[in-house]
Design a protein around this motif. Sequence first.
Motif, PDB file in Angstrom:
ATOM      1  N   GLU A  82       0.862  -1.182   0.000  1.00 44.03           N
ATOM      2  CA  GLU A  82       0.000   0.000   0.000  1.00 44.03           C
ATOM      3  C   GLU A  82       0.894   1.227   0.000  1.00 44.03           C
ATOM      4  OE1 GLU A  82      -3.824   0.254   2.341  1.00 44.03           O
ATOM      5  OE2 GLU A  82      -2.824  -1.424   3.359  1.00 44.03           O
ATOM      6  N   ASP A  83       0.591   2.177  -0.882  1.00 43.23           N
ATOM      7  CA  ASP A  83       1.384   3.399  -0.885  1.00 43.23           C
ATOM      8  C   ASP A  83       0.874   4.361   0.189  1.00 43.23           C
ATOM      9  OD1 ASP A  83      -0.871   4.695  -1.921  1.00 43.23           O
ATOM     10  OD2 ASP A  83       0.024   5.115  -3.874  1.00 43.23           O
ATOM     11  N   GLU A  84       1.438   5.568   0.241  1.00 43.07           N
ATOM     12  CA  GLU A  84       1.074   6.528   1.280  1.00 43.07           C
ATOM     13  C   GLU A  84      -0.372   6.998   1.184  1.00 43.07           C
ATOM     14  OE1 GLU A  84       2.923   8.213  -2.253  1.00 43.07           O
ATOM     15  OE2 GLU A  84       3.768   6.880  -0.763  1.00 43.07           O
ATOM     16  N   GLU A  85      -1.027   6.750   0.046  1.00 41.31           N
ATOM     17  CA  GLU A  85      -2.436   7.118  -0.126  1.00 41.31           C
ATOM     18  C   GLU A  85      -3.370   5.917   0.032  1.00 41.31           C
ATOM     19  OE1 GLU A  85      -2.694   9.095  -3.889  1.00 41.31           O
ATOM     20  OE2 GLU A  85      -1.159  10.549  -3.344  1.00 41.31           O
ATOM     21  N   ALA A  86      -2.845   4.817   0.592  1.00 40.48           N
ATOM     22  CA  ALA A  86      -3.600   3.579   0.825  1.00 40.48           C
ATOM     23  C   ALA A  86      -4.104   2.955  -0.475  1.00 40.48           C
ATOM     24  CB  ALA A  86      -4.743   3.798   1.814  1.00 40.48           C
ATOM     25  N   ARG A  96       9.872  -0.559  -6.221  1.00 35.48           N
ATOM     26  CA  ARG A  96       8.654   0.189  -5.916  1.00 35.48           C
ATOM     27  C   ARG A  96       8.547   1.476  -6.726  1.00 35.48           C
ATOM     28  NH1 ARG A  96       6.996  -0.455   0.425  1.00 35.48           N
ATOM     29  NH2 ARG A  96       6.634  -2.705   0.310  1.00 35.48           N
TER      30      ARG A  96
END
Length: 169
Positions: A82-86, A96
Amino acid sequence: MANNDAADWLGQLLLETVLDNPDKNDYVAIAKESAAASVALWPSMAKELEARREPHTPPQPLTNYAGKYYNIIGDWCIDVFEDEEAILKVGFQGQRDESYRLDHFRRDEFSWLLTRDEDVRKGRFPVVNLEFYILTFKAADDEGKMQQLIWRHDPDVPEGEIFYRHSPK
């Protein structure tokens, strides 16, 4: 990126010339026809993906899919995170910075189909097999974490290759 196998046809043209084959192929016409067919495949793949999507089958919590999955010999890694924005993403070989958004497809399956232009901008070889862009997760443990990922990256192996979650030691 090429829309066809022009390099192969160049070899065939050279061989026709060297062997003085009287039945010459029109490689320019073949190239134009196959390029148009290749470009047309991308919108049809997106249309088929949408037709097969099952939005009424919600996914598990995204954290259940996140992890590093390795093939049986351990030399290929699929990193789901999951990235920083979910947003759930996939990166190959741990890269990545070259990741792709995973969109829920159905049940425990996600797709990462791009447009042809997006694929080329990323420098990927344009694969026109829809199954290539679908990842299937299986074998949840007691906590709901998926333990296997199936990727159908080879059309000669329709059941796909199984990648196993790596447990941090």
